[in-house]
Enzyme design. Structure first.
Site, PDB file in Angstrom:
ATOM      1  N   GLU A   1       0.892  -1.426   0.030  1.00  0.00           N
ATOM      2  CA  GLU A   1       0.306  -0.149  -0.448  1.00  0.00           C
ATOM      3  C   GLU A   1       1.067   1.333   0.291  1.00  0.00           C
ATOM      4  OE1 GLU A   1      -3.351  -0.120   2.817  1.00  0.00           O
ATOM      5  OE2 GLU A   1      -3.703  -2.196   1.892  1.00  0.00           O
ATOM      6  N   GLU A  37      -5.071  -8.776  -0.367  1.00  0.00           N
ATOM      7  CA  GLU A  37      -5.938  -8.690   0.734  1.00  0.00           C
ATOM      8  C   GLU A  37      -6.916  -8.354   0.707  1.00  0.00           C
ATOM      9  OE1 GLU A  37      -4.565  -5.668   3.612  1.00  0.00           O
ATOM     10  OE2 GLU A  37      -2.884  -5.728   3.075  1.00  0.00           O
TER      11      GLU A  37
END
Ligand code: AHR
Length: 495
Positions: free
Chosen positions: A174, A296
Site C-alpha cells: 500500500e 488483501e
C-alpha cells in the site's frame, strides 16, 4: 424462478491456482502474538513456540501460501530486529497497530519455521516506505543464499545452515498510503530501483510482486503497468468489503437484512474491480505474464466491544461465509489473471479463520468455507452458464445464486453454490454436459436459520458443515437440488 446451471465438464477455462486460497498474517493485534506465537515456555501446547491447536487447524486447510509480516506493518519492519537470541531482540513500538510493544520474538526464522510446519509457501513483504534498498537486498540474501557471504554466514550463526526456498516477495505494501503516501509514478520508479537488488541466488527464483492499487484506483494499475510492468511478475490489488464504508463501519453481528444485502452487493463488486484492472493489464501484457495478486481481501467491521480499536478483532458469522464463497467464485472466473489471493487475516484479525481466547480456539464460518472449497485448489475451472433469479430488497436486486465448477486431476467434479437470499430456498437444476454415466453425488452445506449465526467460545459449533440432504434426483444429464436460504454448498460428483 428456478435456477438452471449448465456445466461443460469437458471444457476447461483455465487452472484455478491453489494460491487463490492464500492467507495473510500480520503483526497486528492478536494475529501473530497469541493467535499463532505463544513462545516455547507457554502453558499452551506448542511446537517451538507456535501453538499446536492453531497449527493443526491451519494444516487442515492446506494453506498454499502465507503472506507476512504486513500489511502496513511491513513498511515499518526492519528484519534485522527480529533475528538472533530472542531475549536480545529490540523492543519497538507497533505504531500503526495499537501502539503496543513489539518484542520481535516472531521474526524471519520463526515465520519460515511456521511455513515449514504448515507445508506452505512463504510470501514475504519487504519494506519500501521506511527501509533501504540495502536492507531489502540483504534480507533476500540472508534467506536464500547458499554459500559464503556476510548474510549467509549470519544466518548460519543463527542456527540455519541451509537457505530457505523463497519464491514470493512483495516490494512494499500500500505504497499509496501507509507504505509511504507515494504517487504512482514515484512508486513505479522506487519499485524499479528496489526490485533490481532482489536477487536470485543459486537456483532460487523470486517472483516479484509490485504494490498495487487500492480498490478502483485504475490509474495506479495503468501507471505501474506502463512504467514498471516489465520488471514485475505480479501486481497486487487490495479491496475490503466494508458495509457503511470505512468512516462508519457496521457491527460484525446483530445486523439486519439491509446490512446483509449491502455486504453481498459489496462482495460481488470484486468482479467489476478485477474485470477493469484486468482490462488495463491486458493492454500492457496481452500474454498475461504478470499475475494479479489480490493480497488483501475480506470483511472489515467494527471491532468487538471493549477491544483495542487498533487490533481489528471482529466476530465472523454466516454472512462472512457467503462473502468468502462469492470471492472464490469471482477469483475462479478470473483465473487466467488472478494468480494469488490472500484473505485478511488468518487469526483474530478482520475476516479470520480462527479466533482465540487464552488457551481456547474456535473455527469461524469463513474457516469452514476455506476447508470445503479446498477441492478447487489447482483444479481445472469448467465453463458454466448460470441462469438465476434475483434476490431483491427494496428496489435493489442481485443474483440469488452464485456458482462455480471445477474438475480435479482424477476427474472428480466439484460444484460450489451460494444462495445469497436469507429468506428463500432455491430450486436448482444442474445440467451436466460431457459426463460419461450417472455420477455418484455427495455434498456438504454450511447454513443456519439465523443469518447472524456465529461461533462463540461457549458454543463453537453453531455454524459448521453438515451433510447436504437437498439432492432430489440424479441422472446422466445432471441433477436437481434445493439449497437452503443463506447457504454455501459444495457438491462432489464421482463418475
Ligand atoms: O489488513 C489490515 C490492513 O489493511 C493492512 O495492514 C493494510 O495493508 C490494509 O490497509
Amino acid at each position: 424462478m428456478n435456477t438452471t446451471i449448465t456445466v461443460n465438464a469437458d471444457q476447461s477455462t483455465g487452472t484455478i491456482s491453489r494460491h487463490i486460497y492464500g492467507h495473510f498474517a500480520e503483526h497486528l493485534g492478536r494475529c501473530i502474538y497469541e493467535g499463532i506465537w505463544v513462545g516455547e515456555d507457554s502453558p499452551i501446547p506448542n511446537t517451538r513456540g507456535i501453538r499446536n491447536d492453531v497449527l493443526e487447524a491451519l494444516r487442515n486447510l492446506s494453506i498454499p501460501v502465507l503472506r507476512w509480516p504486513g500489511g502496513c506493518f511491513a513498511d515499518e519492519y526492519h528484519w534485522k530486529d527480529g533475528i538472533g537470541p530472542r531475549e536480545q531482540r529490540k523492543r519497538m513500538v507497533n505504531t500503526h497497530w495499537g501502539g503496543v510493544v513489539e518484542n520481535n520474538h516472531f521474526g524471519t526464522h520463526e515465520f519460515l519455521d511456521l511455513c515449514e510446519l504448515l507445508g506452505t509457501e512463504p510470501y514475504i513483504c519487504g519494506n519500501v516506505g521506511s527501509g533501504t534498498v540495502q536492507e531489502m537486498q540483504e534480507w533476500v540474501e540472508y534467506m536464500t543464499f547458499d554459500g559464503e557471504s556476510p548474510m549467509a554466514d549470519w544466518r548460519k550463526a543463527n542456527g540455519r545452515e541451509k537457505p530457505w526456498k523463497l519464491k514470493y516477495f512483495g516490494v512494499g505494501n500500500e505504497n499509496w498510503g501507509c507504505g509511504g503516501n507515494m504517487r504512482p509514478a514515484y512508486y513505479a520508479d522506487e519499485y524499479r530501483r528496489f526490485q533490481t537488488y532482489v536477487r536470485n541466488y543459486g537456483e532460487n527464483r523470486v517472483y516479484k510482486i509490485a504494490g498495487g492499487a487500492n480498490s478502483d484506483d485504475y490509474n495506479w494499475t495503468e501507471t505501474l503497468m506502463r512504467e514498471a510492468g516489465g520488471y514485475m511478475d505480479g501486481l497486487s490489488l487490495h479491496n475490503y468489503t466494508v458495509p457503511g464504508g470505512f468512516e462508519v463501519k457496521r457491527p460484525a453481528t446483530g445486523f439486519d437484512e439491509a446490512e446483509w444485502f449491502e455486504t453481498m452487493q459489496l462482495a460481488l463488486r470484486m468482479d467489476e474491480l478485477i474485470t477493469r484492472h484486468k482490462a488495463i493489464m491486458d493492454q500492457h501484457d496481452p500474454k498475461k505474464r504478470v499475475g494479479l495478486i489480490v493480497d488483501e481481501w475480506g470483511t472489515w467491521f467494527q471491532v468487538e466491544p471493549g477491544t483495542n480499536p487498533g487490533f481489528l478483532y471482529q466476530q465472523n458469522s454466516l454472512r462472512d461465509a457467503l462473502v468468502a464463497g462469492l470471492h472464490f467464485h469471482v477469483f475462479h472466473r478470473h483465473c487466467d489473471r488472478v494468480h494469488m489471493a490472500n484473505i485478511a487475516q488468518t487469526v483474530n484479525v478482520l475476516q479470520a479463520m480462527i479466533l482465540t481466547e487464552g488457551a481456547e480456539m474456535l473455527l469461524t464460518p469463513t474457516y469452514h468455507v476455506f476447508e470445503m472449497f479446498k477441492v478447487h485448489q489447482d483444479a481445472e475451472a469448467l465453463s458454466l452458464h448460470l441462469d438465476t433469479g434475483d434476490y431483491t430488497l427494496g428496489d435493489e436486486s442481485i443474483p440469488q445464486i452464485s456458482a462455480s465448477a471445477s474438475k480435479r486431476a482424477d476427474g472428480t467434479l466439484d460444484i460450489s453454490l451460494c444462495n445469497l437470499d436469507p429468506n428463500r430456498e432455491a430450486a436448482v437444476s444442474l445440467q451436466l454436459r460431457g459426463l460419461a454415466g450417472i455420477p455418484e453425488v455427495s455434498g456438504r452445506v454450511l447454513t443456519h436459520n439465523d443469518m447472524n449465526a456465529h461461533n462463540t467460545f461457549s458454543q463453537p459449533e453453531t455454524v459448521k458443515p453438515q451433510a447436504f440432504e437437498g439432492v432430489r434426483s440424479v441422472s446422466a444429464d445432471g441433477l436437481s437440488a434445493v439449497l437452503p436460504p443463506a447457504s454455501v454448498v459444495v457438491l462432489t460428483l464421482l463418475s
